[in-house]
Scaffold this active site. Structure first.
Site, PDB file in Angstrom:
ATOM      1  CB  THR A  19      13.709  40.967  26.563  1.00  0.00           C
ATOM      2  OG1 THR A  19      13.377  39.583  26.747  1.00  0.00           O
ATOM      3  CG2 THR A  19      13.684  41.681  27.912  1.00  0.00           C
ATOM      4  CE  LYS A  20      14.971  36.604  19.458  1.00  0.00           C
ATOM      5  NZ  LYS A  20      16.124  35.682  19.388  1.00  0.00           N
TER       6      LYS A  20
ATOM      7  CG  LEU B  89      10.988  33.838  21.613  1.00  0.00           C
ATOM      8  CD1 LEU B  89      10.126  32.599  21.390  1.00  0.00           C
ATOM      9  CD2 LEU B  89      11.985  34.000  20.479  1.00  0.00           C
ATOM     10  CB  SER B  90      12.482  36.073  25.786  1.00  0.00           C
ATOM     11  OG  SER B  90      13.180  36.100  27.009  1.00  0.00           O
ATOM     12  CD1 TRP B  91       7.865  38.302  30.954  1.00  0.00           C
ATOM     13  CD2 TRP B  91       7.058  37.429  29.073  1.00  0.00           C
ATOM     14  NE1 TRP B  91       6.873  37.422  31.305  1.00  0.00           N
ATOM     15  CE2 TRP B  91       6.357  36.873  30.170  1.00  0.00           C
ATOM     16  CE3 TRP B  91       6.722  37.019  27.778  1.00  0.00           C
ATOM     17  CZ2 TRP B  91       5.343  35.931  30.017  1.00  0.00           C
ATOM     18  CZ3 TRP B  91       5.709  36.083  27.624  1.00  0.00           C
ATOM     19  CH2 TRP B  91       5.033  35.558  28.720  1.00  0.00           C
TER      20      TRP B  91
END
Length: 397
Positions: free
Chosen positions: A61-62, A71-73
């Site tokens: 997601t990011k 960085l984010s999922w």
């Protein structure tokens, strides 16, 4: 990855996901099944097609940069369901979530705690916090507080918490010990000798004792403490990952893959998709030099280095020698045979120790070791002590 093939409406895809999780064994209790059925996942992934949102895959997601590392999922639904089963959330409880992500797991936690409970969720990235807060508000979740902050400090204003669930980390911060109620539960993907396990801990004062252990790949917290990574071959084709308390020197291993080689075969077969985490944990419990080895494609295809899982397999290091877990295909059929490959002067001793761990695991593949976190140094001479910041960790096979 499994994608539904019939009705592609979000509601149908959602229902198919819930049925799939029940069949797979990721969902075991009615409470978690009801939560997974009550919270539509696609609403928390607005930029993702519903078919993908409800499939069994992680969704980034990011990223740090447009084509950089994640960085984010959003973790796969099965991973989230397993985490919730480990956490054992009860109605009315006060819960802290470290790592908000999309807010989907936050909403599931709120469903489990009910109107009498409360969920505080923290994320270090203000954009992630803001996006999650917006969707949680839009979906009518009123028992959630979403804050921006460093999750390692927790949120003392709302403590104590009966449950804490966190993103991956290498160590357990003191704030989590202090803010978790005695007898409460902590579920966290913990990095250990290069591997990552989602561990369910029960808080027992100066100890946290595991009662569930699952392999995982959840998002790590932003912290580089504790682990070392180094190439042992030119062009970073082969790398090792180890902990700061281990007597491992990458300089001593330079060129080790071109030294004398030993191959040992265990005779133990491994079916398709069978995890080897039990072997890794046994090695971590007994071996000072247990670590992770990774090999890129050219190293594998050239037979320079052939770990059982190229992206990360258990290895043993002692001074200038190395051995690692490997697989060989049976001549007939689809099974593989577990073995070990070693290099350097102590190659035979190291491969023998890996083979011994394979046989110990094979005698009871379902046996789960107990991982205990200690505040301070435990009084034991029979169990290897693993140093993690201010904490100490022991593994009882």
């Amino acid at each position: 990855m499994t994608l539904p093939t019939r009705d592609s409406s979000p509601d149908a895809l959602h229902a198919a996901m819930v049925r799939r999780l029940a069949r797979s064994g990721n969902v075991l209790t009615d409470a978690v099944a009801e939560a997974m059925a009550a919270v539509p996942r696609h609403l928390f992934l607005p930029d993702t097609p519903p078919r993908m949102a409800y499939s069994e895959q992680d969704i980034i997601t990011k990223r740090v940069t447009a084509d950089g590392p994640a960085l984010s999922w959003a973790s796969a639904p099965g991973t989230i369901a397993t985490t919730l089963e480990q956490l054992i959330v009860l109605p009315g409880q006060n819960v802290l979530e470290v790592g908000t992500g999309t807010g989907y797991t936050t909403a599931l936690l709120a469903h489990l705690t009910g109107m009498g409970g409360h969920v505080t969720t923290l994320d270090i990235d203000p954009d992630i916090t803001a996006a999650a807060r917006d969707v949680l508000t839009a979906t009518g979740h009123t028992t959630i507080t979403a804050l921006t902050g460093d999750g390692r400090h927790g949120h003392p204003d709302a403590a104590p918490y009966q449950r804490i669930v966190a993103a991956g980390t290498w160590d357990i911060p003191a704030a989590w010990w202090d803010q978790l109620a005695r007898g409460g539960r902590l579920v966290v993907p913990l990095r250990l000798r290069g591997a990552s396990y989602s561990i369910g801990f029960a808080h027992r004062g100066d100890r946290m004792v595991s009662d569930t252990i699952e392999p995982t790949g959840l998002t790590p917290m932003i912290s580089g403490e504790g682990e070392r990574t180094a190439s042992i071959h030119q062009d970073t084709l082969v790398c090792l990952v180890w902990d700061h308390d281990q007597p491992i020197s990458s300089a001593a291993l330079s060129g080790v893959l071109h030294r004398d080689r030993a191959v040992a075969v265990s005779g133990v077969t491994l079916g398709r998709n069978t995890p080897v985490d039990g072997i890794w944990l046994r090695l971590a419990a007994t071996e000072a030099g247990c670590c992770r080895i990774t090999a890129r494609g050219p190293a594998v295809t050239s037979q320079l280095c052939t770990p059982a899982i190229p992206s990360g397999s258990p290895a043993l290091v002692e001074e200038d020698s190395l051995a690692y877990l490997t697989l060989t295909r049976e001549r007939y059929g689809y099974a593989h045979v577990l073995g070990a490959i070693g290099h350097g002067p102590k190659r035979h001793q190291l491969t023998d120790r890996i083979i011994a761990a394979i046989h110990a695991w094979d005698r009871d593949r379902t046996a789960a070791p107990t991982i205990t976190l200690h505040r301070g140094t435990p009084n034991t001479t029979r169990t290897r002590i693993i140093t993690k910041g201010e904490n100490r960790l022991t593994i009882t096979p």
